[in-house]
Every structure is written in C-alpha cells, then in structure tokens.
Motif scaffolding. Sequence first.
Motif, PDB file in Angstrom:
ATOM      1  N   MET A  53      48.272  28.585 117.338  1.00 32.10           N
ATOM      2  CA  MET A  53      47.072  28.470 118.160  1.00 32.10           C
ATOM      3  C   MET A  53      47.327  28.835 119.622  1.00 32.10           C
ATOM      4  SD  MET A  53      46.513  24.346 118.594  1.00 32.10           S
ATOM      5  CE  MET A  53      44.849  24.672 118.108  1.00 32.10           C
TER       6      MET A  53
ATOM      7  N   LEU B 155      45.363  36.355 120.576  1.00 27.87           N
ATOM      8  CA  LEU B 155      44.907  37.331 119.591  1.00 27.87           C
ATOM      9  C   LEU B 155      43.498  37.785 119.954  1.00 27.87           C
ATOM     10  CD1 LEU B 155      45.925  35.425 116.323  1.00 27.87           C
ATOM     11  CD2 LEU B 155      47.192  37.311 117.356  1.00 27.87           C
TER      12      LEU B 155
ATOM     13  N   GLU C 239      39.516  38.724 118.874  1.00 25.30           N
ATOM     14  CA  GLU C 239      38.592  38.022 117.979  1.00 25.30           C
ATOM     15  C   GLU C 239      38.720  38.533 116.553  1.00 25.30           C
ATOM     16  OE1 GLU C 239      36.738  35.350 118.575  1.00 25.30           O
ATOM     17  OE2 GLU C 239      37.713  35.364 120.537  1.00 25.30           O
TER      18      GLU C 239
ATOM     19  N   LYS D  80      41.875  37.069 115.087  1.00 26.11           N
ATOM     20  CA  LYS D  80      41.702  35.642 114.795  1.00 26.11           C
ATOM     21  C   LYS D  80      40.999  35.421 113.467  1.00 26.11           C
ATOM     22  CE  LYS D  80      41.568  33.937 119.570  1.00 26.11           C
ATOM     23  NZ  LYS D  80      40.687  33.385 120.648  1.00 26.11           N
ATOM     24  N   GLU D  81      39.960  36.225 113.219  1.00 26.55           N
ATOM     25  CA  GLU D  81      39.227  36.100 111.955  1.00 26.55           C
ATOM     26  C   GLU D  81      40.136  36.404 110.773  1.00 26.55           C
ATOM     27  OE1 GLU D  81      36.101  35.023 111.150  1.00 26.55           O
ATOM     28  OE2 GLU D  81      36.185  34.345 113.236  1.00 26.55           O
TER      29      GLU D  81
ATOM     30  N   LYS E  88      42.672  33.526 110.034  1.00 24.00           N
ATOM     31  CA  LYS E  88      42.099  32.340 109.373  1.00 24.00           C
ATOM     32  C   LYS E  88      42.372  32.339 107.874  1.00 24.00           C
ATOM     33  CE  LYS E  88      38.255  31.454 112.576  1.00 24.00           C
ATOM     34  NZ  LYS E  88      36.773  31.506 112.744  1.00 24.00           N
TER      35      LYS E  88
ATOM     36  N   ASP F  12      48.181  26.395 113.452  1.00 21.66           N
ATOM     37  CA  ASP F  12      46.919  26.853 114.032  1.00 21.66           C
ATOM     38  C   ASP F  12      45.871  25.748 113.988  1.00 21.66           C
ATOM     39  OD1 ASP F  12      45.504  28.900 115.302  1.00 21.66           O
ATOM     40  OD2 ASP F  12      44.532  29.527 113.456  1.00 21.66           O
TER      41      ASP F  12
END
Length: 385
Positions: free
Chosen positions: A198, A202, A204, A207-208, A211, A218
Amino acid sequence: MNLSVGIVGLPNVGKSTLFNALLKKQQAYVANYPFATIEPNVGIVPVPDERLEVLAKITAEEENPPSHKASEGQGMTELPPIKPATVNFVDIAGLVKGASEGAGLGNKFLSHIREVSIIAHVVRAFEDPSASSGQAPIIREGSVDPKTDYETIETELILADLQTLTVAQSKVKRFAKESEKTAIEKLLKGLNSGKRAMEIELTEEEKEYVKTFFLLSDKPEIAVLNVAESDYSEEKIKSITEQYSKALGIGSEKIIVICAKIEADLSELSVEEQKQYLADLGVKKSGLERLIQKAYETLGLISFLTCGVKEVRAWTIRKGIDAVNAAGEIHTDFTKKFIKAEVVSYSDFVANNGWKKSRELGKARLEGRDYIMQDGDVVEFKIGA
C-alpha cells in the motif's frame, strides 16, 4: 456492507484474550439479532451507536403519543427492535516467524487475511507481571519487544506477497499488458526494499490490476497496543500512542491502545456497569468501541439510519455513496425500483421528535438517486412496484 476485521499478532500478545472478550459480547448479542451459524474463529459484534436507542424512543412516542396513552389508560410503549450495524472479527491465529513459508499454521491463516477488510495487528506493550511475582512467566513464543514483534508480522506479510507476485510474474511474461508487467515490477522492487504494497506508488490502472492479487500488505491496518491495566487511562493512552507512533514508524492515527484484560472484564458486565467501570478508570470509551470507530475511519465508512415500528437500524456504507446505491444495501431490488429518498439529518429528527414535525417544518427533504449520503442521515426510501 460486510465489515470484517482480521486480528493478527504473535502468540501470547493478548490476541486470544481480546477475541474471547469479543465472543462473549457476541453471545450476549445472539438473543436479539438473528444471523447464520458462523465458524468458531469468527465473532459478530454490534457497532456501538447510541443514536439507535434515541430513534427507537422517538418512534415509539410518535406512533403512540403520551396523550393517546393516557386516554387509553396504557403504560409505557414498547420500543421497536434495535438492529445495529455489525462487524465480523476474525481470529487469525498461528502467525509466527516463518509463517510465509508454512511455519505454524501460516499458509492457512495467511489465506484468511486475504478475506478481511482491515487488519488489527495486536502488539504486546506491557511487562510480564510474573517476572516480579514469582509466578510462571508468560511464554512469548518468538515475541521479543513491541517494535521487533510488529516488524516480524509485517515482514511475514511482505514475504507472502513476494511469493504471490513472483508466481504471477512468471505467468504474465508473455501475455500481460505492459502496464501489468510494470505494476508487478514496481511491487517486487518496493516489497524487496521492505515497503508494504500500500506504500508503493502506482497509477490508477495499475492499482486496479493489483487488486486481483489480494495482497496482504495492501490491506489497511490498525496497530492495536495491548497495555497493562495500570496504563489504561486517557492520559497514559495518549502518551503511549505518541511513544509507539515513533517507535513503530507509523502515524498515531493508525494506533489504538487497549487492555485486553479490561475488555474481558467489561464483556461480563451490563451496559450500565460497563459505563461505571470505564468512568472509574477515567476512560470515555471501551477499546472495542475505539477499535470499531478507528476501522470505520480508516476504511472511510459511515452509517445511515432507518426507523419504524418494525425496526430501528443502522446501515454501513462508504463515504461518498449515492442514495440509489445506499438503498441497495437494504435490498438489491431497491436500486432498480428507486424513486426518491426522504432524508432528515439525525439532529433535526431528534429536535423535531420524528417524521411528522420534521415534515411540517420542512426539515425532511426528498432527494434523488444522485444525492450523496451523510453520516447519521435518517432515511425512508420511496420504492416503485
């Protein structure tokens, strides 16, 4: 929404004492709130919310006002059932040094962490009283001192993520997008330098993609300092928070100070007895209340409220959610059949003693699907057939 808090930490830091106290709260709660059978290592506890009892009393009075009761010769009106929001606490035992390589029950319990919303990392921050009393000492089982203990667990989470990403990297070399390869490379570099996932910067898009790996480091985290009974006062809690914020290298807003022994004692008492016990200690809220509140703040959660003769209830949603999606928390069909939301702020609802006067004074507003919900909104959703 389902909020779950994973309790982690080395053996004998007070984690089990805290969880057992939570289980006692759960057992006391079973009588007035139905839910499915759960695993032994999961406890469901209510989110403390004093607003619900206030709303229940107002609802009862509004449905059967004092003047009407007197004319009918009736006594106190029965309150509607109160249903608070709930939190799942998951006892993730067996974390020891080497857990990422399967030591203890590492692999099993590391997988449990992937399923929780937030980690509550319990750290022992008290001296062993047996050392001076001649009693058998508390076995530390790898525990050394708060800073080392905290870093041991953090390292295991990072090592587990390194394994996950190393396997992922070998699979995506030929077929992944360039951005996906870059994301994995950034993470591997950051994790190898000791950073949590976390903390690694990164885009966006990256980041997706990340996940999908459910990385352990994270997860949002709260450090829970388990202190001695003698250190449990508002003044000492503040001092200990500042001390360990520096020692552990984390912000004070990510730290909660509790005393697991006191939480266990509180779980045996009535609500009024708990208030008196805490007042005697000079503490405003129990550790459980502060832990839940901190979890809400960290995850950006709020509650909206519904009230009627059938029930008075709190619903957990994320900050920034609109009315139509909030309605979906009650029932998924509500998102499709949503017409309007009638909304009154909690303070106005209380000041005006319910819906009737709030409507007469123009404090009840009809809002559309794009209205952004606020904490404490008292809501009645208008749903089509």
